[in-house]
Design a protein around this motif. Structure first.
Motif: not given
Length: 287
Positions: A107-110, A119-129, A135-138, A159-166
């Motif tokens: 899924l990480l690769a996909d 393509d722009p990232m559409p929403t904050l929810t999409a970004l979190e997904g 990042c979170s999966a790692l 939460h760690a992945g979301l913080a790091q990714g943003i």
């Protein structure tokens, strides 16, 4: 695949790859026991290979083919060439030795197919997904290498992945804007009256600062939650989360008043080494 299958230099190859392209995770892995360190470096080298696809191709199709090779390899559909690929060989060994689930790796690769398009990232929810699947999966997979899986570690990893990714998206804005790529959610840009073309042109506007301030606030919340959850996981798991100390330092640096968001401000390797070494000795990550 047997333990003898990886090429003799595969361990060093993975270590060099992570040291060159993901120094904070490389340093964090040094604080893990040797067997776990080898698996962590294999995992992180795999992530480096996936993330680098974007910079190695000029068109999406060759990038998709490269990412598909990894998902095929993980599903067992690639044989001879997998044995000759040091990262694939080491990753397959880590999967076997630590009973890692293959699905989040695929899924990480996909998910990184998004990187290949403008393509722009559409929403904050999409970004979190997107960040949860990358990042979170790692973080979650690294935690499984360090200790048996637990709900607490999974919660912490999210939460760690979301913080790091943003934080990485804010830090990478100069590069992404130059490539006309937008990870800032379009929803936030619209709500703050910030035009995409202004971002691509590198215009520092109050509207853009408002977008980044909101994203910074999101990162701070996730980081605060992640750090508070550290106490709920065994000390043996915590080396997997040492990169959070670098996230905290980066967030502080990127939040300075008057900072131009289009001026790259990478952390020096010496400072990164000091940040992670100090964290490795703190009660936060050891007690």
């Amino acid at each position: 695949m047997s333990s003898a299958a990886p090429p003799p230099d595969s361990v060093a190859f993975c270590a060099d790859l992570v040291r060159s392209h993901d120094f904070p995770r490389y340093v964090a892995a040094l604080f893990a026991p040797s067997a776990e360190r080898r698996a962590l470096l294999a995992l992180y080298a795999f992530n480096v290979e996936i993330v680098r696809v974007r910079d190695q191709v000029s068109q999406p199709l060759p990038g998709e083919i490269r990412l598909q090779w990894w998902t095929d390899m993980l599903s067992g559909h690639v044989h001879g060439s997998a044995e000759g690929n040091p990262v694939a060989a080491e990753l397959l060994r880590a999967i076997r030795d630590f009973d890692l689930p293959v699905e989040p790796l695929s899924l990480l690769a996909d998910e990184h197919q998004f990187d290949l398009y403008n393509d722009p990232m559409p929403t904050l929810t999409a970004l979190e997904g997107y960040l949860a699947a990358t990042c979170s999966a790692l973080f979650a997979l690294a935690a499984r290498i360090m200790a048996p899986p637990s709900e607490a570690a999974e919660h912490l990893a999210r939460h760690a992945g979301l913080a790091q990714g943003i934080v990485q998206i804010i830090a990478n804005l100069p590069r992404d804007a130059a490539h006309r790529q937008l990870f800032l959610p379009q929803q936030l840009l619209t709500s703050h009256g910030c035009g995409m073309e202004d971002v691509f042109a590198g215009k520092e506007t109050p509207n853009l600062h408002a977008v980044l301030e909101q994203l910074t606030g999101e990162a701070e919340q996730h980081l605060t939650t992640a750090l508070s959850l550290l106490a709920q996981v065994p000390a043996s798991v915590r080396p997997a989360f040492l990169p959070l100390s670098q996230v905290r330092a980066d967030l502080k640096r990127l939040s300075r008043p008057g900072r131009n968001p289009f001026t790259p401000q990478p952390s020096s390797r010496l400072r990164t080494l000091w940040t992670l070494w100090r964290a490795s000795r703190s009660r936060e990550f050891t007690k």
